[in-house]
Design a protein around this motif. Sequence first.
Motif, PDB file in Angstrom:
ATOM      1  N   TRP A   1      53.125 -32.651 -63.636  1.00  0.00           N
ATOM      2  CA  TRP A   1      53.423 -31.548 -63.313  1.00  0.00           C
ATOM      3  C   TRP A   1      54.076 -32.386 -61.762  1.00  0.00           C
ATOM      4  CZ3 TRP A   1      54.124 -29.398 -58.855  1.00  0.00           C
ATOM      5  CH2 TRP A   1      54.427 -27.887 -58.789  1.00  0.00           C
ATOM      6  N   LEU A   2      53.669 -33.067 -61.447  1.00  0.00           N
ATOM      7  CA  LEU A   2      54.310 -33.628 -59.843  1.00  0.00           C
ATOM      8  C   LEU A   2      55.016 -34.571 -60.307  1.00  0.00           C
ATOM      9  CD1 LEU A   2      50.448 -33.507 -57.811  1.00  0.00           C
ATOM     10  CD2 LEU A   2      52.938 -32.359 -56.781  1.00  0.00           C
ATOM     11  N   PHE A   3      54.642 -35.997 -61.815  1.00  0.00           N
ATOM     12  CA  PHE A   3      56.302 -36.757 -61.771  1.00  0.00           C
ATOM     13  C   PHE A   3      56.097 -36.190 -63.103  1.00  0.00           C
ATOM     14  CE2 PHE A   3      52.599 -37.681 -58.110  1.00  0.00           C
ATOM     15  CZ  PHE A   3      53.694 -38.489 -57.662  1.00  0.00           C
ATOM     16  N   PRO A   4      56.797 -36.311 -63.183  1.00  0.00           N
ATOM     17  CA  PRO A   4      57.356 -35.798 -64.310  1.00  0.00           C
ATOM     18  C   PRO A   4      58.376 -37.190 -65.266  1.00  0.00           C
ATOM     19  CG  PRO A   4      58.995 -34.376 -63.321  1.00  0.00           C
ATOM     20  CD  PRO A   4      58.316 -34.981 -62.212  1.00  0.00           C
TER      21      PRO A   4
ATOM     22  N   ALA B   1      63.858 -37.555 -64.285  1.00  0.00           N
ATOM     23  CA  ALA B   1      64.032 -37.205 -63.557  1.00  0.00           C
ATOM     24  C   ALA B   1      64.860 -35.976 -63.285  1.00  0.00           C
ATOM     25  CB  ALA B   1      65.495 -38.371 -62.866  1.00  0.00           C
ATOM     26  N   GLN B   2      65.181 -34.814 -64.472  1.00  0.00           N
ATOM     27  CA  GLN B   2      65.789 -33.990 -64.649  1.00  0.00           C
ATOM     28  C   GLN B   2      64.255 -32.710 -64.152  1.00  0.00           C
ATOM     29  OE1 GLN B   2      66.247 -35.827 -66.803  1.00  0.00           O
ATOM     30  NE2 GLN B   2      69.033 -36.215 -67.187  1.00  0.00           N
TER      31      GLN B   2
ATOM     32  N   PHE C   1      62.465 -33.628 -61.728  1.00  0.00           N
ATOM     33  CA  PHE C   1      62.304 -32.785 -60.373  1.00  0.00           C
ATOM     34  C   PHE C   1      62.423 -32.151 -59.884  1.00  0.00           C
ATOM     35  CE2 PHE C   1      61.072 -37.515 -61.143  1.00  0.00           C
ATOM     36  CZ  PHE C   1      59.953 -37.792 -60.184  1.00  0.00           C
ATOM     37  N   TRP C   2      63.279 -31.076 -60.598  1.00  0.00           N
ATOM     38  CA  TRP C   2      63.368 -29.849 -59.712  1.00  0.00           C
ATOM     39  C   TRP C   2      62.392 -29.175 -59.068  1.00  0.00           C
ATOM     40  CZ3 TRP C   2      63.371 -24.982 -61.313  1.00  0.00           C
ATOM     41  CH2 TRP C   2      63.285 -24.467 -62.276  1.00  0.00           C
ATOM     42  N   ARG C   3      61.661 -28.816 -60.605  1.00  0.00           N
ATOM     43  CA  ARG C   3      60.570 -27.846 -60.425  1.00  0.00           C
ATOM     44  C   ARG C   3      59.098 -28.278 -58.557  1.00  0.00           C
ATOM     45  NH1 ARG C   3      59.794 -25.726 -65.340  1.00  0.00           N
ATOM     46  NH2 ARG C   3      61.336 -26.040 -66.791  1.00  0.00           N
ATOM     47  N   PRO C   4      58.385 -29.846 -59.291  1.00  0.00           N
ATOM     48  CA  PRO C   4      58.007 -29.948 -57.492  1.00  0.00           C
ATOM     49  C   PRO C   4      59.237 -29.506 -56.431  1.00  0.00           C
ATOM     50  CG  PRO C   4      58.550 -31.897 -59.232  1.00  0.00           C
ATOM     51  CD  PRO C   4      59.047 -30.478 -59.696  1.00  0.00           C
ATOM     52  N   ALA C   5      60.096 -30.219 -56.552  1.00  0.00           N
ATOM     53  CA  ALA C   5      60.756 -30.233 -55.157  1.00  0.00           C
ATOM     54  C   ALA C   5      60.866 -28.602 -54.763  1.00  0.00           C
ATOM     55  CB  ALA C   5      62.204 -30.322 -55.549  1.00  0.00           C
TER      56      ALA C   5
END
Lengths: 203, 309
Positions: free
Chosen positions: B93-96, B99-100, B102-106
């Motif tokens: 989850w932290l490092f999908p 690249a699309q 990454f908005w979740r952890p951000a």
Amino acid sequence: MGLFARELEQASDERLMELVRKGDEPAFAALYDRYQGRLMSYFHRMLWKDRERAQDFVQELFTKLAQRPESYDPSRPFSTWLFSVANNLCKNEYRREEVRKRAEPELRYNGQGVQEAKGGDGVDRAAFRERLDAELDRLEPDHKATFVMRYHEDMAIKEIAGALGCSEGTVKSRLFYTLKKLAERLKEFDPRLMHHGQGDLRS
Amino acid sequence: MAKEIYDPEDLESLMSERGFDELLEEERAFVLRHLSGRDEYERMRALLGHLRDAGRDQEPLEAHPVVKERVMAAFREAQQPTWRIWLNSLGGWLFPPQAQGFWRPALAFATLALVVTAGVLGYQRLADDRQQQVAEVRREKAEEPVPAHTREQATEEPSEELNAELERPAEAEAEGAAARQPIELAEVRSAEVVEDDAVMKDLDMEVAEEEPATLRSEAFAPAAADVAQVQADSFTDEMLVTDKALSEVARMPESQATYSADVQEVVVEAARTNRREKKESGDALGNVAMEDRSLAANPGIMALLQPGW
């Protein structure tokens, strides 16, 4: 505690399954090696001679076993239990295939396309197998499973009854009527008729 | 007669070994109880033969080795502890992989930072409220009598800015009181000296005017001594009272400067009143002495006293 390779080979299915439930990876690998060929053949027969699909089903079956080894009932023989699971997978696939068949009626089960056996002194075995598979596909799933288990997997009546969850009398009855029906549908491969036909041609 | 149950093992063994014509009478009767006749028996016999041949010729099927790898991987994954699976899912989850994703952890971390910032600000505001409450309490404590040097140290602390602002009027009043204090003391002392000198002068004048002879002075000597003693005691008492009041004022905290200034005025006023009363009482004593001296001037009384002398 795990067993050595020779002990794994000699251990019964039930003993191996006991080890698998404790997380023994070599025991699981031994069970896979022991049954993957038979299951591959069974699925291949049951699923329209589709090798890729049979492979997928072998993988699915052993993945279920790896994820839920506790679902095995130790009171039953492992092989019986394993083939019952395999049979249930095939039934599900038949239902899905039925839906597909309704959507694409002419795609499969076209018995007219089956190549007729050629005449001659010997029986064209390839042609016979192809025709037999086609006729097996026309059978009811339970009858087909019974027939395949009996004549392809060489399972005993008792084992088949355990795998299919029915009585031994039901298995015998299914086998009798399936054999009788197939003999009628595949009578062109009867050597006597073939010889008669050749004699008719000669005469 | 009940129909015999078909036993494929029996019938199959017959079919695999012999043809219909080769069967014994009993075996043929058994076969005919289940099958229609010779043709059916032979067809089934042929089918069984083909099945055996087909099975014999068929190559054994094996699953691809990849299938085994996948299955074993599934087994290993199923045997992992739950916390490790949870950690793996957290890492995914932290490092999908894409690249699309990454908005979740951000978004999650931004929300977390917002919550933490809001919490810190809220806590600081709460802490400020508490500090104000503490400052009020300290102000109440500061009203208690405290030595002057301790109070000065407390007022000089830079961390008490809010307290300093609150205590500023009290300090100003204390400074005003301290400024007024020497002037008033000087006034009080100069007034005392003038009044005392005046009293002594009056007494001297009166004694000088009223004292015609040594006898008279000797006769009234005890009364004059009493008056002088009373005046001396009065002066001493006044000075003690005044000094005591001034020392009390000096010991009072600046926060009580206003109050102490008032007390000082009251004390000085009380001292004046006391002195005035003492003076009046002294005047009364002087009158008594004068009366006593007037008795000495009376010839009748003196006549009565002469035999005694």
